[in-house]
Design an enzyme around this catalytic site. Structure first.
Site, PDB file in Angstrom:
ATOM      1  N   CYS A 257      67.720  67.349  63.154  1.00 63.31           N
ATOM      2  CA  CYS A 257      67.866  66.062  63.842  1.00 63.31           C
ATOM      3  C   CYS A 257      69.282  65.843  64.385  1.00 63.31           C
ATOM      4  CB  CYS A 257      67.511  64.931  62.877  1.00 63.31           C
ATOM      5  SG  CYS A 257      67.044  63.428  63.767  1.00 63.31           S
TER       6      CYS A 257
ATOM      7  N   ASP B 105      64.221  58.553  53.198  1.00 65.01           N
ATOM      8  CA  ASP B 105      65.662  58.745  53.402  1.00 65.01           C
ATOM      9  C   ASP B 105      66.393  57.919  52.343  1.00 65.01           C
ATOM     10  OD1 ASP B 105      68.137  59.330  54.516  1.00 65.01           O
ATOM     11  OD2 ASP B 105      67.833  58.142  56.332  1.00 65.01           O
TER      12      ASP B 105
HETATM   13  O1  LIG Z   1      71.669  60.585  62.240  1.00 69.08           O
HETATM   14  C1  LIG Z   1      71.944  59.424  62.536  1.00 69.08           C
HETATM   15  O2  LIG Z   1      73.063  59.117  62.999  1.00 69.08           O
HETATM   16  C2  LIG Z   1      70.941  58.328  62.317  1.00 69.08           C
HETATM   17  C3  LIG Z   1      71.287  57.031  62.632  1.00 69.08           C
HETATM   18  C4  LIG Z   1      70.375  56.005  62.455  1.00 69.08           C
HETATM   19  C5  LIG Z   1      69.117  56.255  61.963  1.00 69.08           C
HETATM   20  C6  LIG Z   1      68.753  57.547  61.617  1.00 69.08           C
HETATM   21  C7  LIG Z   1      69.650  58.590  61.777  1.00 69.08           C
HETATM   22  N1  LIG Z   1      69.320  59.888  61.423  1.00 69.08           N
HETATM   23  C8  LIG Z   1      68.307  60.185  60.471  1.00 69.08           C
HETATM   24  O3  LIG Z   1      68.848  59.992  59.180  1.00 69.08           O
HETATM   25  C9  LIG Z   1      68.198  60.850  58.271  1.00 69.08           C
HETATM   26  C10 LIG Z   1      69.165  61.411  57.255  1.00 69.08           C
HETATM   27  O4  LIG Z   1      70.211  62.113  57.795  1.00 69.08           O
HETATM   28  P1  LIG Z   1      71.366  62.793  56.890  1.00 69.08           P
HETATM   29  O5  LIG Z   1      70.851  64.132  56.458  1.00 69.08           O
HETATM   30  O6  LIG Z   1      71.612  61.919  55.710  1.00 69.08           O
HETATM   31  O7  LIG Z   1      72.525  62.921  57.786  1.00 69.08           O
HETATM   32  C11 LIG Z   1      67.447  61.878  59.106  1.00 69.08           C
HETATM   33  O8  LIG Z   1      66.068  61.581  58.986  1.00 69.08           O
HETATM   34  C12 LIG Z   1      67.855  61.612  60.522  1.00 69.08           C
HETATM   35  O9  LIG Z   1      66.719  61.715  61.362  1.00 69.08           O
END
Ligand SMILES: O=C(O)c1ccccc1N[C@@H]1O[C@H](COP(=O)(O)O)[C@@H](O)[C@H]1O
Length: 208
Positions: free
Chosen positions: A8, A129
């Site tokens: 992502c 998450d």
């Molecule tokens: O990645 C981002 O900046 C973000 C911002 C707002 C909502 C979702 C976002 N990303 C998603 O967050 C999770 C966890 O990411 P991490 O591994 O903790 O960095 C993932 O599902 C992204 O799709």
């Protein structure tokens, strides 16, 4: 069944191409302008042409019309709703677009698992998450033992601080409902730019 891989927060064409060549299943693009990984308009023509994987648009409390516009503009296959979207909103999006819907929930000790029940009739997958005021992309893992309280059969994506070490623990939980691992900020050189070698190694671990 092998657990699927989603990477992502992609932004840059060369990096998108390199990550796509690793054989991942889902690639995510953030359409939340408060995020450091906000995709903006810059790469839309490029992303539209990507094939061989499912393109996921990540939205936080966006309007239905904004999401529908981006589905068309970027040819998105999956919508990840990462805010406080209601069951009714998910249903309307499903009816109007027909896309696959991932509904994300931030989990902490106080998470109310019962709230998932009505969503289960509407969404295709859940995404669990870490609970945070910035919604996502924190790089922080939540206490995965809390997943023992998840009693539904809807498959889920696991996210929140996944890294090359803890993905092994995630796989060892052997939960048949774990559908995909979502790799994001712990695999970055900088926000939006993924480390190809690090990803490649972890994708091999997941697909083994
Ligand atoms: O990645 C981002 O900046 C973000 C911002 C707002 C909502 C979702 C976002 N990303 C998603 O967050 C999770 C966890 O990411 P991490 O591994 O903790 O960095 C993932 O599902 C992204 O799709």
């Amino acid at each position: 069944m092998t657990v699927k891989v989603k990477v992502c927060g992609m932004k840059y064409p060369d990096n998108i191409t390199a990550v796509a060549s690793l054989g991942i299943d889902y690639m995510g693009f953030i359409f939340y302008d408060q995020s450091k990984r906000y995709v903006g308009q810059s790469s839309s023509a490029y992303i539209k042409e990507l094939d061989g994987l499912s393109k996921v648009g990540v939205f936080v409390n966006a309007s239905l019309s904004a999401i529908l516009d981006k589905i068309t503009e970027f040819q998105l296959n999956v919508i990840q709703l990462h805010g406080d979207e209601s069951v009714e909103f998910c249903l309307e999006l499903k009816e109007k677009s027909g896309v696959i819907i991932l509904k994300a929930f931030g989990v902490d000790q106080n998470f109310d698992w019962i709230q998932l029940d009505p969503y289960a009739k509407v969404v295709d997958y859940f995404l669990f998450d870490t609970k945070s005021s910035s919604y996502g992309g924190t790089g922080v893992q939540f206490d995965w033992s809390l997943l023992d309280q998840y009693k539904l059969t809807t498959p889920y994506f696991l996210s929140g601080g996944l890294d090359p070490e803890n993905i092994k623990t995630a796989l060892e939980r052997n939960d048949p409902r774990l559908y995909a691992l979502d790799l994001n900020s712990k695999f970055e050189v900088e926000p939006g730019l993924k480390d190809i070698a690090l990803l490649s190694h972890s994708i091999n671990t997941i697909k083994k």
